[in-house]
Design an enzyme around this catalytic site. Structure first.
Site, PDB file in Angstrom:
ATOM      1  N   ASP A 105      -7.327  -1.007   3.581  1.00 18.42           N
ATOM      2  CA  ASP A 105      -6.496  -2.160   3.226  1.00 18.42           C
ATOM      3  C   ASP A 105      -7.005  -3.452   3.857  1.00 18.42           C
ATOM      4  O   ASP A 105      -6.591  -4.545   3.456  1.00 18.42           O
ATOM      5  CB  ASP A 105      -5.048  -1.943   3.698  1.00 18.42           C
ATOM      6  CG  ASP A 105      -4.410  -0.745   3.035  1.00 18.42           C
ATOM      7  OD1 ASP A 105      -4.610  -0.588   1.817  1.00 18.42           O
ATOM      8  OD2 ASP A 105      -3.723   0.022   3.725  1.00 18.42           O
ATOM      9  N   ASP A 151       0.867  -1.169   0.000  1.00 18.57           N
ATOM     10  CA  ASP A 151       0.000   0.000   0.000  1.00 18.57           C
ATOM     11  C   ASP A 151       0.914   1.232   0.000  1.00 18.57           C
ATOM     12  O   ASP A 151       2.089   1.137   0.344  1.00 18.57           O
ATOM     13  CB  ASP A 151      -0.855  -0.072   1.269  1.00 18.57           C
ATOM     14  CG  ASP A 151      -1.546   1.236   1.563  1.00 18.57           C
ATOM     15  OD1 ASP A 151      -2.256   1.727   0.680  1.00 18.57           O
ATOM     16  OD2 ASP A 151      -1.363   1.759   2.678  1.00 18.57           O
ATOM     17  N   ASP A 191      -1.902  -0.554   5.924  1.00 20.88           N
ATOM     18  CA  ASP A 191      -2.090   0.063   7.228  1.00 20.88           C
ATOM     19  C   ASP A 191      -3.518   0.524   7.472  1.00 20.88           C
ATOM     20  O   ASP A 191      -3.953   0.624   8.603  1.00 20.88           O
ATOM     21  CB  ASP A 191      -1.166   1.279   7.361  1.00 20.88           C
ATOM     22  CG  ASP A 191      -1.589   2.387   6.418  1.00 20.88           C
ATOM     23  OD1 ASP A 191      -1.721   2.104   5.217  1.00 20.88           O
ATOM     24  OD2 ASP A 191      -1.823   3.518   6.879  1.00 20.88           O
TER      25      ASP A 191
HETATM   26  P1  ADP Z   1      -3.788   4.314   0.082  1.00 20.23           P
HETATM   27  O1  ADP Z   1      -4.380   3.170  -0.652  1.00 20.23           O
HETATM   28  O2  ADP Z   1      -2.645   4.933  -0.669  1.00 20.23           O
HETATM   29  O3  ADP Z   1      -3.411   3.998   1.491  1.00 20.23           O
HETATM   30  P2  ADP Z   1      -6.426   5.361   0.683  1.00 20.23           P
HETATM   31  O4  ADP Z   1      -7.139   4.260  -0.017  1.00 20.23           O
HETATM   32  O5  ADP Z   1      -6.479   5.377   2.160  1.00 20.23           O
HETATM   33  O6  ADP Z   1      -4.911   5.479   0.179  1.00 20.23           O
HETATM   34  O7  ADP Z   1      -7.017   6.694   0.153  1.00 20.23           O
HETATM   35  C1  ADP Z   1      -7.193   6.859  -1.233  1.00 20.23           C
HETATM   36  C2  ADP Z   1      -7.611   8.234  -1.537  1.00 20.23           C
HETATM   37  O8  ADP Z   1      -8.936   8.458  -1.028  1.00 20.23           O
HETATM   38  C3  ADP Z   1      -6.757   9.294  -0.891  1.00 20.23           C
HETATM   39  O9  ADP Z   1      -5.642   9.611  -1.693  1.00 20.23           O
HETATM   40  C4  ADP Z   1      -7.733  10.445  -0.798  1.00 20.23           C
HETATM   41  O10 ADP Z   1      -7.807  11.097  -2.027  1.00 20.23           O
HETATM   42  C5  ADP Z   1      -9.057   9.761  -0.523  1.00 20.23           C
HETATM   43  N1  ADP Z   1      -9.353   9.692   0.923  1.00 20.23           N
HETATM   44  C6  ADP Z   1      -9.390   8.600   1.703  1.00 20.23           C
HETATM   45  N2  ADP Z   1      -9.698   8.916   2.974  1.00 20.23           N
HETATM   46  C7  ADP Z   1      -9.847  10.265   3.003  1.00 20.23           C
HETATM   47  C8  ADP Z   1     -10.158  11.205   4.026  1.00 20.23           C
HETATM   48  N3  ADP Z   1     -10.364  10.852   5.312  1.00 20.23           N
HETATM   49  N4  ADP Z   1     -10.219  12.500   3.678  1.00 20.23           N
HETATM   50  C9  ADP Z   1     -10.004  12.872   2.416  1.00 20.23           C
HETATM   51  N5  ADP Z   1      -9.711  12.034   1.419  1.00 20.23           N
HETATM   52  C10 ADP Z   1      -9.634  10.754   1.690  1.00 20.23           C
HETATM   53 MG    MG Z   2      -2.837   3.199   3.500  1.00 25.33          MG
END
Ligand code: ADP
Ligand code: MG
Length: 629
Positions: free
Chosen positions: A519, A339, A515
């Site tokens: 995920d 991730d 994390d």
């Molecule tokens: P990753 O897979 O890289 O860990 P996430 O899946 O957690 O990232 O998040 C993907 C995208 O969704 C982020 O880049 C953001 O654009 C959006 N996102 C997720 N959670 C939030 C939040 N709490 N506030 C704003 N945007 C969010």
């Molecule tokens: Mg993450």
């Protein structure tokens, strides 16, 4: 438990590291019984050999048999009542059989060697447990709590989150917390395995059980005693010891049938020659010898010690593997997915730009205040830094991998992923359906990420894939310096699962490292899931099969290498056990294998196999694993 630590917390002058608690030989009842049995045997032996009358050595043999045989005998009978055949029972029966035909010496020798190897096994098992338990003993039982300017000595269990404790030079930290005041070097080897002390200043995290250096620290308690990193390590490892690896379950299943087979063969070896007029003593001795050497003791001991030792060693170095099953599986992984946010990056993004209305930041912060996401924390922190007043919010809800929404000052506020590709992470603030601003956030690549990626590539033969919910531009900016070229961006949680399933359908065994809440489904779907412990959401920690406590990515390939080593040891053990049993059985059937020699060979191979597994307890095993060997 006597505790010198107790005094050291109250009187720093007496501060000394607690003694390492290693079980001593004399502490184990198995050892005492074995010693008594051996002593009686050694007294009886010269009398017997010198031809003394039976009343002189008879009682001594009786003591020898009873001291060495009562425990395994009783346990064997208990098992028999539950219709399972215990190999220990076979040993006791063999010894009694030998005595029945007047071979007291041979039977006694069997009992003594058997009792001694049982004692050694018990000691080895205890040492494994000690090496884990020892971690807990490192946490002191008393702490100095500060109330205003008064100091009071309290039990660590009585500390509450928010209390301030004083840690004097040379004392062990009583709780997980944050340094408020003071500077010092703290030896964190108990948790990280890192031998160099870490320097600590106000704002830094500290951990229960680590050793304070020369400075005095005031520490705010952040976690209850049971929740500390070290307490969680111990709980998880103890849980792990209670589970059985698939190889072990398989072996135990065949062990039963095999043992019954051994008994049947023994009876046949005994009765058939007698029917043909063979000599009673010779026949019985050969049958007994067969029963002993054919017993699968070494096979039974082949699997768990290497896996449990590996779990204990990984735990000491910051990777909690939740079961022996997982420890066995980790080494089979041949594809890795990482991730981005919080795994490959530090998970501590900063707001770098507000495109659009500045006031949107306060609204966004209001909506994000209830979110656990690293981006949420960054947005709230940025709003505070700029001195903005963050209004109250209600009706909070979140969609993992997408964003959050809440009602703020009567308006519907959404903070969600922005479409399109940006060089950084970008989220959109939408108020009452109208986009008003884009917040741009940047995160740093973790230290050691490129090395970890290289090690994972070397181990699996394939470069890991980056799975992220973020946009393609932000993903590429982080992936390139980490050495990743295979990138999948803009993924929702279910898309991550789909990617994992696709690989597994193609026959891959996939390791997912993540994390976030987003995920968790992929962690669960994967062959093996590993969560980043410090930044990780509770859901990810619970779903994962293993947890990297200190968020050091380099420990992921290390624990894979350690698992492979454990698997190799299991195979090695099974080969040793199988070869010894085979050779001794053939020797007994084909020629004449003296009973004492059979016993020595059988017990010797059992102990050898047991000790072989414990090799992974040594720190050298971890150093090799970190070096990718
Ligand atoms: P990753 O897979 O890289 O860990 P996430 O899946 O957690 O990232 O998040 C993907 C995208 O969704 C982020 O880049 C953001 O654009 C959006 N996102 C997720 N959670 C939030 C939040 N709490 N506030 C704003 N945007 C969010
Ligand atoms: Mg993450």
């Amino acid at each position: 438990m006597a505790s010198p630590v107790l005094d050291s917390a109250a009187t720093p002058a007496a501060a000394a590291p607690p003694p390492a608690r290693r079980t001593r030989l004399s502490e184990l009842p198995e050892v005492r019984w074995a010693a008594l049995s051996a002593l009686a045997f050694l007294c009886a032996l010269p009398l017997d050999l010198a031809g003394a009358p039976a009343w002189a050595w008879g009682p001594l043999y009786a003591v020898c048999y009873t001291a060495g045989g009562w425990e395994p005998g009783l346990a064997g009978l208990r098992a028999l009542r539950e219709r399972s055949l215990d190999v220990d029972l076979l040993m006791v029966v063999a010894a009694l059989g030998a005595a029945a035909i007047g071979q007291y010496l041979d039977g006694g020798l069997l009992i003594v060697i058997f009792a001694c190897s049982g004692a050694l096994e018990a000691l080895a098992t205890r040492r494994t447990a000690d090496s884990v338990r020892g971690l807990l003993d490192l946490a002191p039982e008393k702490a100095v709590r500060l109330r205003g300017s008064t100091e009071e000595a309290v039990d660590v269990a009585a500390l509450r989150v928010g209390d301030t404790v004083l840690v004097r030079p040379g004392e062990r930290l009583p709780a997980d917390g944050t340094v408020l005041h003071g500077a010092s070097d703290v030896d964190q080897a108990t948790i990280t395995g890192e031998s160099l002390p870490a320097s600590k200043a106000p704002g830094d995290e500290v951990f229960a059980g680590t050793l304070n250096g020369t400075g005095a620290l005031r520490v705010r308690v952040d976690k209850d005693a049971g929740e500390s990193v070290i307490a969680r390590i111990v709980a998880l490892v103890e849980e792990a010891s209670a589970t059985k690896a698939p190889t072990q379950l398989f072996i135990e299943k065949i062990e039963q049938r095999y043992s019954v087979g051994v008994v049947v063969a023994t009876l046949a070896l005994f009765t058939v020659p007698l029917l043909f007029g063979a000599d009673l003593t010779t026949t019985l001795l050969r049958a007994m010898t067969f029963m002993i050497v054919a017993s699968p003791c070494a096979v039974v001991l082949a699997t768990m010690p290497p896996l449990l030792s590996a779990i204990a060693t990984a735990g000491r170095h910051g990777v909690l593997v939740k079961s022996a099953v997982v420890m066995e599986r980790l080494g089979a992984v041949d594809r890795v997915a990482l991730d981005k946010t919080g795994t490959l990056t530090e998970g501590a993004p900063r707001l770098v730009e507000v495109r659009g209305e500045e006031s949107a930041l306060a609204l966004a912060a209001a909506a994000e205040r209830s979110s656990e996401h690293p981006l949420a924390r960054a947005i709230v922190a940025a709003a505070r830094e700029r001195g903005l007043r963050i209004p109250a919010a209600s009706d909070f809800s979140s969609v993992p991998g997408e964003g959050v929404r809440a009602t703020v000052q009567g308006r519907d506020v959404r903070v969600r992923r922005a479409d399109g590709s940006h060089a950084d992470t970008a989220v959109e603030v939408v108020v009452d359906g109208a986009p008003v601003a884009v917040l741009v956030l940047a995160d740093r690549l973790r230290d050691g990420a490129p090395e970890a990626v290289a090690a994972l590539t070397r181990l699996t033969g394939t470069a890991p894939t980056l799975l992220t919910g973020d946009n393609a531009g932000a993903a590429a900016r982080i992936a390139a310096p980490a050495g990743l070229t295979d990138i999948r961006s803009g993924l929702l949680p279910q898309d991550k699962v789909a990617a994992v399933r696709e690989w597994e359908r193609a026959g891959a065994k996939v390791l997912v490292v993540g994390d976030g809440v987003n995920d968790a489904p992929a962690l669960a779907a994967a062959h093996t899931g590993v969560a980043m412990g410090r930044a990780g959401s509770d859901l990810a920690l619970e779903t994962a099969d293993a947890v990297v406590v200190r968020d050091e990515l380099s420990t992921v390939p290390a624990v894979m290498a350690l698992s492979r080593r454990a698997r190799r040891l299991v195979v090695q053990n099974l080969v040793i056990a199988g070869t010894c049993i085979g050779a001794l059985v053939v020797w007994d059937l084909a020629g004449h294998l003296p009973l004492p020699l059979g016993v020595a060979g059988h017990e010797g191979s059992t102990v050898l196999v047991g000790l072989n597994g414990l090799r992974l307890l040594r720190d050298a095993a971890w150093r090799k694993a970190m070096a990718g060997e």
